[in-house]
Design a protein around this motif. Structure first.
Motif, PDB file in Angstrom:
ATOM      1  N   GLU A  14      17.446 -12.437  -3.232  1.00 54.97           N
ATOM      2  CA  GLU A  14      18.073 -11.114  -3.308  1.00 54.97           C
ATOM      3  C   GLU A  14      17.237 -10.154  -4.143  1.00 54.97           C
ATOM      4  OE1 GLU A  14      22.653 -12.877  -3.026  1.00 54.97           O
ATOM      5  OE2 GLU A  14      21.780 -12.319  -4.962  1.00 54.97           O
ATOM      6  N   ARG A  15      16.718 -10.642  -5.253  1.00 53.93           N
ATOM      7  CA  ARG A  15      15.905  -9.802  -6.132  1.00 53.93           C
ATOM      8  C   ARG A  15      14.655  -9.312  -5.414  1.00 53.93           C
ATOM      9  NH1 ARG A  15      12.994 -12.231 -11.440  1.00 53.93           N
ATOM     10  NH2 ARG A  15      12.173 -13.543  -9.797  1.00 53.93           N
ATOM     11  N   THR A  16      14.007 -10.200  -4.660  1.00 52.94           N
ATOM     12  CA  THR A  16      12.795  -9.815  -3.945  1.00 52.94           C
ATOM     13  C   THR A  16      13.097  -8.796  -2.855  1.00 52.94           C
ATOM     14  OG1 THR A  16      11.835 -11.996  -4.376  1.00 52.94           O
ATOM     15  CG2 THR A  16      10.838 -10.681  -2.630  1.00 52.94           C
ATOM     16  N   ILE A  17      14.184  -9.012  -2.120  1.00 52.92           N
ATOM     17  CA  ILE A  17      14.559  -8.087  -1.052  1.00 52.92           C
ATOM     18  C   ILE A  17      14.871  -6.709  -1.618  1.00 52.92           C
ATOM     19  CG2 ILE A  17      16.332  -7.571   0.673  1.00 52.92           C
ATOM     20  CD1 ILE A  17      16.538 -10.653   1.087  1.00 52.92           C
ATOM     21  N   VAL A  18      15.673  -6.665  -2.678  1.00 58.26           N
ATOM     22  CA  VAL A  18      16.035  -5.376  -3.281  1.00 58.26           C
ATOM     23  C   VAL A  18      14.798  -4.673  -3.839  1.00 58.26           C
ATOM     24  CG1 VAL A  18      17.334  -4.279  -5.151  1.00 58.26           C
ATOM     25  CG2 VAL A  18      18.414  -6.057  -3.771  1.00 58.26           C
ATOM     26  N   LYS A  19      13.877  -5.442  -4.432  1.00 58.78           N
ATOM     27  CA  LYS A  19      12.645  -4.872  -4.968  1.00 58.78           C
ATOM     28  C   LYS A  19      11.830  -4.206  -3.859  1.00 58.78           C
ATOM     29  CE  LYS A  19       8.592  -6.198  -7.765  1.00 58.78           C
ATOM     30  NZ  LYS A  19       7.463  -5.998  -6.811  1.00 58.78           N
ATOM     31  N   LEU A  20      11.682  -4.889  -2.739  1.00 61.02           N
ATOM     32  CA  LEU A  20      10.933  -4.338  -1.616  1.00 61.02           C
ATOM     33  C   LEU A  20      11.562  -3.038  -1.127  1.00 61.02           C
ATOM     34  CD1 LEU A  20      10.322  -7.616   0.417  1.00 61.02           C
ATOM     35  CD2 LEU A  20       8.540  -6.215  -0.642  1.00 61.02           C
ATOM     36  N   LEU A  21      12.892  -3.025  -1.019  1.00 61.11           N
ATOM     37  CA  LEU A  21      13.573  -1.846  -0.497  1.00 61.11           C
ATOM     38  C   LEU A  21      13.489  -0.668  -1.463  1.00 61.11           C
ATOM     39  CD1 LEU A  21      16.696  -3.613   1.028  1.00 61.11           C
ATOM     40  CD2 LEU A  21      14.855  -2.474   2.283  1.00 61.11           C
ATOM     41  N   ILE A  22      13.663  -0.930  -2.764  1.00 69.71           N
ATOM     42  CA  ILE A  22      13.563   0.153  -3.744  1.00 69.71           C
ATOM     43  C   ILE A  22      12.156   0.733  -3.751  1.00 69.71           C
ATOM     44  CG2 ILE A  22      13.528   0.655  -6.228  1.00 69.71           C
ATOM     45  CD1 ILE A  22      15.925  -1.145  -6.570  1.00 69.71           C
ATOM     46  N   GLU A  23      11.161  -0.133  -3.715  1.00 71.02           N
ATOM     47  CA  GLU A  23       9.774   0.334  -3.795  1.00 71.02           C
ATOM     48  C   GLU A  23       9.313   1.027  -2.513  1.00 71.02           C
ATOM     49  OE1 GLU A  23       7.641  -3.154  -5.030  1.00 71.02           O
ATOM     50  OE2 GLU A  23       7.963  -2.694  -7.156  1.00 71.02           O
ATOM     51  N   ALA A  24      10.085   0.869  -1.422  1.00 71.89           N
ATOM     52  CA  ALA A  24       9.771   1.611  -0.197  1.00 71.89           C
ATOM     53  C   ALA A  24      10.131   3.081  -0.339  1.00 71.89           C
ATOM     54  CB  ALA A  24      10.503   0.998   0.992  1.00 71.89           C
ATOM     55  N   ASP A  25      10.883   3.409  -1.403  1.00 66.78           N
ATOM     56  CA  ASP A  25      11.167   4.806  -1.757  1.00 66.78           C
ATOM     57  C   ASP A  25      11.814   5.570  -0.606  1.00 66.78           C
ATOM     58  OD1 ASP A  25      11.212   6.843  -3.629  1.00 66.78           O
ATOM     59  OD2 ASP A  25       9.274   7.655  -3.002  1.00 66.78           O
TER      60      ASP A  25
ATOM     61  N   LEU B  70       0.817  -1.207   0.000  1.00 61.76           N
ATOM     62  CA  LEU B  70       0.000   0.000   0.000  1.00 61.76           C
ATOM     63  C   LEU B  70       0.853   1.261   0.000  1.00 61.76           C
ATOM     64  CD1 LEU B  70      -2.712  -1.258   2.480  1.00 61.76           C
ATOM     65  CD2 LEU B  70      -3.002  -0.858   0.038  1.00 61.76           C
ATOM     66  N   ARG B  71       2.033   1.189   0.615  1.00 61.89           N
ATOM     67  CA  ARG B  71       2.932   2.345   0.561  1.00 61.89           C
ATOM     68  C   ARG B  71       3.351   2.620  -0.875  1.00 61.89           C
ATOM     69  NH1 ARG B  71       5.034   0.682   5.696  1.00 61.89           N
ATOM     70  NH2 ARG B  71       6.579  -0.658   4.717  1.00 61.89           N
ATOM     71  N   ARG B  72       3.609   1.533  -1.618  1.00 58.65           N
ATOM     72  CA  ARG B  72       3.988   1.693  -3.021  1.00 58.65           C
ATOM     73  C   ARG B  72       2.851   2.318  -3.814  1.00 58.65           C
ATOM     74  NH1 ARG B  72       5.119  -3.723  -6.113  1.00 58.65           N
ATOM     75  NH2 ARG B  72       2.854  -3.783  -6.102  1.00 58.65           N
ATOM     76  N   ALA B  73       1.627   1.883  -3.553  1.00 58.82           N
ATOM     77  CA  ALA B  73       0.462   2.426  -4.255  1.00 58.82           C
ATOM     78  C   ALA B  73       0.271   3.900  -3.924  1.00 58.82           C
ATOM     79  CB  ALA B  73      -0.788   1.635  -3.876  1.00 58.82           C
ATOM     80  N   SER B  74       0.536   4.280  -2.681  1.00 59.88           N
ATOM     81  CA  SER B  74       0.388   5.679  -2.283  1.00 59.88           C
ATOM     82  C   SER B  74       1.374   6.557  -3.031  1.00 59.88           C
ATOM     83  CB  SER B  74       0.593   5.825  -0.773  1.00 59.88           C
ATOM     84  OG  SER B  74      -0.430   5.176  -0.061  1.00 59.88           O
ATOM     85  N   ARG B  75       2.595   6.064  -3.204  1.00 59.26           N
ATOM     86  CA  ARG B  75       3.585   6.858  -3.944  1.00 59.26           C
ATOM     87  C   ARG B  75       3.146   7.051  -5.381  1.00 59.26           C
ATOM     88  NH1 ARG B  75       6.947   3.273  -1.514  1.00 59.26           N
ATOM     89  NH2 ARG B  75       7.484   2.299  -3.505  1.00 59.26           N
ATOM     90  N   ALA B  76       2.578   6.002  -5.986  1.00 59.23           N
ATOM     91  CA  ALA B  76       2.107   6.119  -7.367  1.00 59.23           C
ATOM     92  C   ALA B  76       0.994   7.150  -7.476  1.00 59.23           C
ATOM     93  CB  ALA B  76       1.627   4.763  -7.874  1.00 59.23           C
ATOM     94  N   ASP B  77       0.080   7.171  -6.477  1.00 63.30           N
ATOM     95  CA  ASP B  77      -1.001   8.147  -6.472  1.00 63.30           C
ATOM     96  C   ASP B  77      -0.461   9.561  -6.327  1.00 63.30           C
ATOM     97  OD1 ASP B  77      -2.855   6.201  -6.773  1.00 63.30           O
ATOM     98  OD2 ASP B  77      -3.536   6.191  -4.687  1.00 63.30           O
ATOM     99  N   ASN B  78       0.548   9.731  -5.464  1.00 59.38           N
ATOM    100  CA  ASN B  78       1.107  11.054  -5.236  1.00 59.38           C
ATOM    101  C   ASN B  78       1.798  11.603  -6.469  1.00 59.38           C
ATOM    102  OD1 ASN B  78       0.226  11.074  -2.597  1.00 59.38           O
ATOM    103  ND2 ASN B  78       2.140  10.226  -1.772  1.00 59.38           N
TER     104      ASN B  78
END
Length: 255
Positions: free
Chosen positions: A168-179, A124-132
Protein backbone atom coordinates in the motif's frame (compact mmCIF):
# COMPACT_ATOMS: atom_id res chain seq x y z
CA UNK A 1 32.27 5.34 -19.48
CA UNK A 2 30.19 6.52 -22.42
CA UNK A 3 27.64 9.31 -22.80
CA UNK A 4 25.22 10.40 -25.49
CA UNK A 5 22.78 13.32 -25.51
CA UNK A 6 19.15 12.45 -26.25
CA UNK A 7 16.28 14.71 -27.19
CA UNK A 8 14.46 14.74 -23.86
CA UNK A 9 17.40 16.08 -21.86
CA UNK A 10 16.59 13.59 -19.09
CA UNK A 11 19.77 11.96 -17.89
CA UNK A 12 19.93 8.25 -17.08
CA UNK A 13 23.00 6.50 -15.67
CA UNK A 14 23.38 2.80 -16.49
CA UNK A 15 25.74 1.08 -14.03
CA UNK A 16 26.38 -2.43 -15.31
CA UNK A 17 29.65 -4.37 -15.58
CA UNK A 18 28.41 -6.70 -18.33
CA UNK A 19 29.74 -4.86 -21.37
CA UNK A 20 27.18 -6.26 -23.81
CA UNK A 21 24.18 -5.57 -21.56
CA UNK A 22 25.51 -2.10 -20.74
CA UNK A 23 25.82 -1.34 -24.44
CA UNK A 24 22.37 -2.71 -25.27
CA UNK A 25 20.72 -0.70 -22.48
CA UNK A 26 22.51 2.50 -23.38
CA UNK A 27 21.75 2.19 -27.09
CA UNK A 28 18.09 1.39 -26.48
CA UNK A 29 17.58 4.28 -24.06
CA UNK A 30 19.40 6.63 -26.42
CA UNK A 31 16.97 5.59 -29.17
CA UNK A 32 14.16 6.43 -26.74
CA UNK A 33 15.62 9.95 -26.53
CA UNK A 34 17.47 9.99 -23.22
CA UNK A 35 20.85 11.44 -22.28
CA UNK A 36 22.57 8.20 -21.27
CA UNK A 37 25.81 7.64 -19.38
CA UNK A 38 27.10 4.10 -19.15
CA UNK A 39 29.35 3.05 -16.26
CA UNK A 40 30.93 -0.37 -15.82
CA UNK A 41 32.27 0.09 -12.28
CA UNK A 42 31.38 1.86 -9.07
CA UNK A 43 34.43 4.09 -9.49
CA UNK A 44 33.33 5.28 -12.93
CA UNK A 45 29.84 5.90 -11.54
CA UNK A 46 31.20 8.21 -8.83
CA UNK A 47 33.35 10.01 -11.40
CA UNK A 48 30.31 10.51 -13.60
CA UNK A 49 28.39 12.02 -10.66
CA UNK A 50 31.08 14.69 -10.41
CA UNK A 51 30.24 15.79 -13.96
CA UNK A 52 26.44 15.85 -13.83
CA UNK A 53 23.47 14.64 -11.81
CA UNK A 54 21.13 12.02 -13.27
CA UNK A 55 17.34 12.05 -13.30
CA UNK A 56 17.42 8.28 -12.81
CA UNK A 57 20.00 5.55 -12.28
CA UNK A 58 19.89 1.88 -13.26
CA UNK A 59 22.10 -0.11 -10.89
CA UNK A 60 23.48 -3.61 -11.05
CA UNK A 61 24.11 -5.09 -7.60
CA UNK A 62 27.20 -7.22 -8.17
CA UNK A 63 29.85 -4.88 -9.53
CA UNK A 64 33.59 -5.70 -9.56
CA UNK A 65 34.48 -2.89 -7.18
CA UNK A 66 31.23 -1.93 -5.46
CA UNK A 67 27.97 -3.15 -3.99
CA UNK A 68 24.92 -1.84 -5.85
CA UNK A 69 23.02 -1.58 -2.57
CA UNK A 70 25.67 0.83 -1.28
CA UNK A 71 25.46 2.87 -4.48
CA UNK A 72 21.68 3.09 -4.07
CA UNK A 73 22.06 4.34 -0.49
CA UNK A 74 24.55 6.98 -1.65
CA UNK A 75 22.21 8.16 -4.40
CA UNK A 76 19.18 8.27 -2.11
CA UNK A 77 21.07 10.31 0.49
CA UNK A 78 22.64 12.78 -1.92
CA UNK A 79 20.60 13.06 -5.13
CA UNK A 80 16.91 13.57 -5.81
CA UNK A 81 16.49 11.03 -8.59
CA UNK A 82 14.83 7.73 -9.39
CA UNK A 83 16.62 4.46 -8.62
CA UNK A 84 16.11 1.20 -10.47
CA UNK A 85 17.84 -2.02 -9.48
CA UNK A 86 18.47 -4.28 -12.50
CA UNK A 87 20.07 -7.51 -11.40
CA UNK A 88 20.21 -11.27 -11.81
CA UNK A 89 19.37 -11.65 -8.10
CA UNK A 90 15.68 -12.51 -8.05
CA UNK A 91 15.07 -13.78 -4.51
CA UNK A 92 12.62 -12.04 -2.18
CA UNK A 93 15.40 -11.15 0.28
CA UNK A 94 17.27 -9.36 -2.50
CA UNK A 95 14.13 -7.47 -3.48
CA UNK A 96 13.62 -6.35 0.11
CA UNK A 97 17.25 -5.29 0.52
CA UNK A 98 17.02 -3.33 -2.71
CA UNK A 99 13.96 -1.40 -1.58
CA UNK A 100 15.47 -0.79 1.87
CA UNK A 101 18.58 0.60 0.15
CA UNK A 102 16.43 3.18 -1.60
CA UNK A 103 15.36 1.56 -4.87
CA UNK A 104 12.09 2.70 -6.41
CA UNK A 105 11.94 -0.24 -8.82
CA UNK A 106 13.54 -3.70 -8.72
CA UNK A 107 13.72 -5.65 -11.99
CA UNK A 108 15.66 -8.73 -13.06
CA UNK A 109 17.95 -8.79 -16.09
CA UNK A 110 15.60 -11.03 -18.06
CA UNK A 111 13.17 -8.10 -18.28
CA UNK A 112 12.65 -6.88 -21.87
CA UNK A 113 14.22 -3.54 -22.74
CA UNK A 114 10.75 -2.13 -23.38
CA UNK A 115 9.70 -3.04 -19.83
CA UNK A 116 12.82 -1.42 -18.38
CA UNK A 117 12.09 1.79 -20.30
CA UNK A 118 8.44 1.72 -19.22
CA UNK A 119 9.44 1.31 -15.57
CA UNK A 120 11.68 4.37 -15.89
CA UNK A 121 8.85 6.63 -16.97
CA UNK A 122 7.22 7.24 -13.52
CA UNK A 123 10.69 7.96 -12.07
CA UNK A 124 11.50 10.45 -14.82
CA UNK A 125 8.15 12.21 -14.49
CA UNK A 126 8.97 12.83 -10.84
CA UNK A 127 12.39 14.21 -11.78
CA UNK A 128 10.80 16.52 -14.36
CA UNK A 129 8.48 17.99 -11.74
CA UNK A 130 11.44 18.66 -9.45
CA UNK A 131 13.25 20.44 -12.30
CA UNK A 132 10.18 22.54 -13.09
CA UNK A 133 10.09 23.68 -9.48
CA UNK A 134 13.69 24.84 -9.81
CA UNK A 135 14.86 22.35 -7.22
CA UNK A 136 13.35 24.42 -4.41
CA UNK A 137 11.71 22.49 -1.64
CA UNK A 138 8.76 23.93 0.24
CA UNK A 139 6.80 22.71 3.26
CA UNK A 140 3.78 20.59 2.51
CA UNK A 141 0.65 22.64 2.23
CA UNK A 142 -1.69 22.50 5.19
CA UNK A 143 -4.40 20.82 3.12
CA UNK A 144 -1.97 18.18 1.88
CA UNK A 145 -2.08 14.45 2.39
CA UNK A 146 1.31 13.28 3.66
CA UNK A 147 2.81 9.83 3.16
CA UNK A 148 5.17 9.25 6.08
CA UNK A 149 7.65 6.67 4.77
CA UNK A 150 9.42 6.38 8.11
CA UNK A 151 6.31 5.52 10.13
CA UNK A 152 4.42 3.66 7.41
CA UNK A 153 1.39 5.96 7.65
CA UNK A 154 -0.70 8.19 5.41
CA UNK A 155 -1.95 11.34 7.12
CA UNK A 156 -5.05 13.14 5.90
CA UNK A 157 -5.02 16.99 5.77
CA UNK A 158 -6.14 17.09 9.40
CA UNK A 159 -3.18 14.94 10.45
CA UNK A 160 -5.15 11.77 11.17
CA UNK A 161 -3.03 8.73 10.26
CA UNK A 162 -3.86 5.46 8.53
CA UNK A 163 -1.35 2.63 8.80
CA UNK A 164 -0.13 1.07 5.55
CA UNK A 165 1.44 -2.19 4.47
CA UNK A 166 4.50 -2.26 2.22
CA UNK A 167 2.45 -2.76 -0.94
CA UNK A 168 0.00 0.00 0.00
CA UNK A 169 2.80 2.40 0.87
CA UNK A 170 4.53 1.83 -2.46
CA UNK A 171 1.32 2.25 -4.45
CA UNK A 172 0.37 5.47 -2.65
CA UNK A 173 3.92 6.80 -3.09
CA UNK A 174 3.80 6.20 -6.84
CA UNK A 175 0.42 7.91 -7.16
CA UNK A 176 1.38 10.95 -5.06
CA UNK A 177 4.63 11.42 -6.95
CA UNK A 178 2.75 11.29 -10.27
CA UNK A 179 1.46 14.73 -9.20
CA UNK A 180 -2.05 14.29 -10.54
CA UNK A 181 -1.03 12.47 -13.71
CA UNK A 182 -2.76 9.24 -14.60
CA UNK A 183 -0.73 6.06 -14.10
CA UNK A 184 -1.86 3.02 -16.03
CA UNK A 185 -2.23 -0.32 -14.29
CA UNK A 186 0.77 -1.78 -16.17
CA UNK A 187 2.92 1.23 -15.18
CA UNK A 188 2.12 0.73 -11.51
CA UNK A 189 2.52 -3.05 -11.66
CA UNK A 190 5.90 -2.74 -13.37
CA UNK A 191 7.03 -0.09 -10.88
CA UNK A 192 6.19 -2.60 -8.14
CA UNK A 193 8.68 -4.97 -9.74
CA UNK A 194 6.06 -7.37 -11.07
CA UNK A 195 5.20 -8.62 -14.52
CA UNK A 196 2.51 -6.87 -16.53
CA UNK A 197 -0.09 -9.63 -16.41
CA UNK A 198 -3.88 -9.55 -16.13
CA UNK A 199 -3.66 -11.26 -12.74
CA UNK A 200 -1.24 -8.68 -11.33
CA UNK A 201 -3.42 -5.85 -12.63
CA UNK A 202 -6.45 -7.40 -10.92
CA UNK A 203 -4.42 -7.76 -7.71
CA UNK A 204 -3.54 -4.07 -8.00
CA UNK A 205 -7.22 -3.16 -8.24
CA UNK A 206 -7.90 -5.23 -5.13
CA UNK A 207 -5.01 -3.62 -3.22
CA UNK A 208 -6.21 -0.11 -4.06
CA UNK A 209 -9.78 -0.99 -3.07
CA UNK A 210 -8.48 -2.26 0.29
CA UNK A 211 -6.39 0.82 1.01
CA UNK A 212 -9.35 3.05 0.15
CA UNK A 213 -11.48 1.18 2.67
CA UNK A 214 -8.73 1.32 5.27
CA UNK A 215 -8.08 5.05 4.88
CA UNK A 216 -11.80 5.86 5.08
CA UNK A 217 -12.20 3.73 8.21
CA UNK A 218 -9.10 5.05 10.01
CA UNK A 219 -9.18 8.73 9.01
CA UNK A 220 -12.83 9.34 8.25
CA UNK A 221 -11.90 10.74 4.84
CA UNK A 222 -11.99 9.18 1.41
CA UNK A 223 -8.64 8.50 -0.22
CA UNK A 224 -8.37 10.95 -3.18
CA UNK A 225 -7.51 8.27 -5.70
CA UNK A 226 -9.64 8.14 -8.81
CA UNK A 227 -9.86 5.51 -11.51
CA UNK A 228 -10.94 5.73 -15.14
CA UNK A 229 -11.37 2.95 -17.65
CA UNK A 230 -8.45 2.84 -20.04
CA UNK A 231 -6.49 5.45 -18.07
CA UNK A 232 -5.67 3.84 -14.73
CA UNK A 233 -5.36 5.68 -11.43
CA UNK A 234 -4.61 9.24 -10.32
CA UNK A 235 -4.10 10.95 -6.96
CA UNK A 236 -6.40 13.96 -7.27
CA UNK A 237 -5.50 15.97 -4.15
CA UNK A 238 -2.35 17.73 -2.96
CA UNK A 239 0.06 15.17 -1.56
CA UNK A 240 3.67 14.89 -0.41
CA UNK A 241 6.10 12.18 0.68
CA UNK A 242 8.27 12.58 3.76
CA UNK A 243 10.96 10.49 5.40
CA UNK A 244 12.86 7.49 4.12
CA UNK A 245 11.83 3.88 4.38
CA UNK A 246 13.52 2.05 7.23
CA UNK A 247 13.06 -1.25 8.98
CA UNK A 248 11.84 -4.51 7.58
CA UNK A 249 9.55 -4.36 4.59
CA UNK A 250 6.52 -6.59 4.79
CA UNK A 251 5.61 -9.02 2.07
CA UNK A 252 3.13 -7.73 -0.50
CA UNK A 253 -0.54 -8.37 0.18
CA UNK A 254 -2.01 -11.39 -1.49
CA UNK A 255 -5.38 -11.00 -3.14
Amino acid sequence: MTSSQGQTGQCVFVVEDNIDLNKDLCEYLEMCGFDVTGCETGASFYRALEQKKPHAVILDIMLPDADGYDLAKHVRQNIDCGIMMLTSLSGMDNHLTGYKSGADVYLTKDSPLSVIEAALQPLLRRASRADNKGGDSSPAEQDSWVLDMLNWTLLNPKGTPASLTAAERTIVKLLIEADGAWLTRPEIVIALGKADTAENCRNLDTAIRRVRQKVLKQTGEELPVRTAYGRGYAFTSVGSVSGEAEGDIEADDQS
